[in-house]
Scaffold this active site. Structure first.
Site, PDB file in Angstrom:
ATOM      1  N   GLU A 293      46.276  43.917  46.481  1.00 54.29           N
ATOM      2  CA  GLU A 293      46.461  45.341  46.165  1.00 54.29           C
ATOM      3  C   GLU A 293      47.868  45.831  46.508  1.00 54.29           C
ATOM      4  O   GLU A 293      48.388  46.729  45.853  1.00 54.29           O
ATOM      5  CB  GLU A 293      45.436  46.210  46.914  1.00 54.29           C
ATOM      6  N   HIS A 322      36.338  19.568  50.299  1.00 52.59           N
ATOM      7  CA  HIS A 322      35.356  18.965  49.404  1.00 52.59           C
ATOM      8  C   HIS A 322      35.111  19.838  48.181  1.00 52.59           C
ATOM      9  O   HIS A 322      34.068  19.738  47.543  1.00 52.59           O
ATOM     10  CB  HIS A 322      34.063  18.722  50.163  1.00 52.59           C
ATOM     11  N   LYS A 436      37.607  53.277  37.684  1.00 54.28           N
ATOM     12  CA  LYS A 436      36.854  54.374  38.304  1.00 54.28           C
ATOM     13  C   LYS A 436      36.479  55.413  37.260  1.00 54.28           C
ATOM     14  O   LYS A 436      35.336  55.870  37.191  1.00 54.28           O
ATOM     15  CB  LYS A 436      37.707  55.053  39.383  1.00 54.28           C
TER      16      LYS A 436
END
Lengths: 467, 467
Positions: A293, A322, A436
């Site tokens: 951000e 792994h 938003k």
């Protein structure tokens, strides 16, 4: 000392990983004046009272209030449920995971010196339903964290728990709520005032991803029994270094500079943070938000479109050996790696001596799991280095409230310095606005009808479905 | 039907996200013959019995044995602790998380129709210590998974739990162990034979990351109470489609092709997998291994050094909207996104109607959390599309054993097809060898003295430390 943080940059350097992939000392010297100018700017803003996050390590008055509240809450509740998202959830989670035993919530009550912590940050009904099933209202404190009181996920979850809370507790429900929000305005502040709900402040000018040293991180931490004054002391130790113009003594700035140079001069635009301890994985997740951000920006400070920003990854050693290390060692030369070495493990487990007729596992006999995990870390460091992959290491003497405070403050300052180097504003996040607004529109919020029409137009095209 | 999987590729296309970033139908048509040739090759190998993983959906005899074992175990134990790492841990974890309620281990016993599942995959002593504290030997089954019986982390953890197990249970300890390993050779097979420990087979030719449809995934799944025959039925549904030369009816191949074209033709070399459900986050983590290990390769099939492979990321909606979406929307144009839509949520939570005098949250009134989460997903889809970021969606009608079987089999086939497109071997992982060998050396295993000398030489240079 015993509680230091050191940054080992040896394996970032060209004489170790090769001139094509490593940074030269000349690169660093040439770029340091730019870092110095950024530090000067930050220090000036700090001096002018314009960088509240640098004041947080001194907020001992807040600590006292939090500890007082936490002490009473520990006597009254068994669980704390944090309702918050983004920095409002990851900060507390990171501190709890780093500084309390693994499987904290599942330990027998007598082995826990603090509350169980649940963080249903997502507005996932399956998750919140389970949390409510596991945490009866009578023994649960809800901690609601949103600065504006408008965050959709947080407010929706808060409203959702209110009904069962009121049903079970009648007019006592307000004593099962605590808010962390804006000191003077916003929905939660308004509700706190009108209903007399206990609240703590998010200081002005401190954004979500920089809020770990505010009540956002410290209140959940205190509730699970962490020594939060030591966390702030750790932050203070790093603040004392972070304006230092001597690069040998400024890990935050050097960390930012090396990541920046590796990206812009050597095309390493993926930055992997890889602790060798399960306890620290949530700190790496918190770092991912901080880095993404703060640095992922369309516009630079001159408002030129730059579409910049490294992509942070969180990995866990040895588990991801792994899973991801095949790609890290053999794939494109597009990554840097930051190991976190936690020092001594706080619990040790003996491997013992079993089946010593089996030759291929005999080397494990009478060692410990901790010894193995350190060997895995050093082995991976070596494998990456041999494959010309630049990597550095943050070495903690131990995992303690102080070293975690140091680590998180250091990384916050690194994000600020890196913002300066990339010439973007590390404190804003304009790119989340579109989503938003689209959410409001899709939820039928009034005033967003035009946006809804636009979304519906996009969604109305013929889909191409493969099935 | 009600249990389908559909792949929506609309927003990968150039007429939606723009010619600079989207794939054209011409691109797809031009590349499809290459995919067809790969499918032909895979089908021929399958026909010749040379691709055991394609036979797994038919392994109903194994299912019966697993269910029989699981039924008895559920009557006898409260916990199963899986000791395995990589594919040996992530497969069971993914199935359990996807198909059982959230906070499974913490639910009251009467709300669980299967064992609690603990997966201390890492050789982190703090983690294993906590697991042993929460799981007393008397009520715990240990499931040890390693094909070779040489995996350092797994064998070390197995040995570490053996001592307390033997102490508590005397000669009954073998009945608290079950192995999943090679059918005929290796350390675990040898121990199983000599001590009469119950075991299941990992079929020859099936590597760790492709083992979810073997006992590696199915035994833990059955122990927590999942209908594993439905999981295999889902896999079978996808196997029936996966050789299809009609691209409209082959989601696995189309998925691989679009990711490959976005990478090689449009520079999207980071592939983000983003489910909108906490339950599915471990499926995205499992995918990360599948994609990274299968495609991240130094050498292609002609043994030319190519250093290739996309970097997979796992994100969680809506949580990562508050962490990574700033970067996804505004940062470099270097990513594709795969949403997973889970269909109906299996639990719903009502938001209710509270504080309706507060205008900015009034739109939430009388909605549900599930409605909000779907709106968030669609909003993020829209925001990414508007920012010219190619994205696709895997849409499940519901999350069920069948759809999860379909999803995971589809992604496995995608990894194989993508391997063909990148011209690498998707079934090997040579890059992890260097780290394994270095671990042996650092643990003092005999025969590795030369490697140790080399590591020590590298480590003996003057470190550059910032503190």
């Amino acid at each position: 000392m015993g509680h230091r943080l050191r940054l080992d940059i040896t394996r970032m350097l060209s004489d170790v990983v090769g001139i094509e992939h490593g940074i030269t000392l000349d690169d660093i010297e040439a770029a340091w004046p730019k870092a110095e100018a950024i530090l000067q700017g930050l220090e000036a803003r700090h001096g002018a009272g314009d960088m509240p996050l640098f004041d947080l390590p001194d907020s001992t008055d807040v600590v006292d209030k939090i500890l007082d509240f936490a002490e009473k809450a520990k006597g009254k509740f068994r669980n704390v449920v944090v309702l918050g998202i983004g920095g409002s959830s990851s900060a507390g989670t990171a501190l709890q995971s780093a500084l309390k035993p693994q499987l904290w919530n599942q330990l027998p009550d007598e082995k826990r010196d603090g509350l169980r912590l649940f963080v249903p940050d997502n507005s996932d009904p399956e998750l919140l339903h389970a949390v409510m099933e596991v945490c009866p209202p009578e023994e649960t404190l809800y901690c609601v964290i949103t600065k504006s009181g408008r965050t959709a996920e947080t407010m929706a979850s808060f409203f959702a728990v209110l009904t069962p809370l009121k049903e079970a507790l009648k007019d006592q429900y307000t004593s099962h709520l605590v808010f962390i929000t804006d000191p003077s305005k916003g929905n939660l502040r308004q509700i706190a005032r009108s209903e007399g709900i206990r609240s703590f402040n998010i200081p002005a000018g401190v954004g979500g991803r920089f809020s770990v040293f505010t009540p956002v991180g410290l209140l959940p931490a205190a509730l699970v029994g962490i020594d939060i004054s030591q966390v702030l002391e750790g932050a203070l130790l790093q603040r004392e270094k972070c304006f230092n113009r001597d690069l040998q003594a400024n890990p935050a700035a050097v960390y930012a500079l090396l990541q920046y140079l590796a990206h812009t001069e050597r095309e390493k635009h993926i930055h992997v943070m890889m602790p060798y301890a399960n306890a620290l994985k949530p700190v790496a997740d918190w770092f991912k938000q901080l880095w993404a951000e703060s640095l992922g920006k369309k516009f630079n400070m001159k408002h030129e479109a730059v579409f910049c920003g490294p992509t942070p990854l969180a990995a866990l050693g040895a588990t991801d050996q792994h899973s991801q290390v095949q790609l890290y060692v053999e794939g494109p030369h597009d990554k840097t790696f930051t190991f976190i070495f936690p020092g001594e493990y706080r619990k040790e487990v003996k491997i013992g001596r079993h089946y010593h007729d089996i030759e291929t596992t005999e080397y494990l006999a009478d060692k410990t799991l901790g010894r193995l995990l350190v060997a895995e870390a050093e082995a991976t460091q070596h494998a990456l280095t041999a494959a010309h992959r630049p990597n550095m290491a943050i070495k903690l003497d131990e995992v303690s409230p102080s070293t975690i405070g140091q680590l998180m403050f250091m990384l916050e300052v690194s994000a600020l310095v890196a913002g300066g180097l990339y010439e973007v504003n590390p404190l804003d996040q304009p790119g989340v606005e579109a989503g938003k607004v689209a959410t409001y529109a899709l939820m039928g919020r009034s005033g967003y009808e035009d946006i809804l029409a636009e979304i519906e137009k996009e969604r109305s095209r013929n889909p191409v479905i493969i099935e």
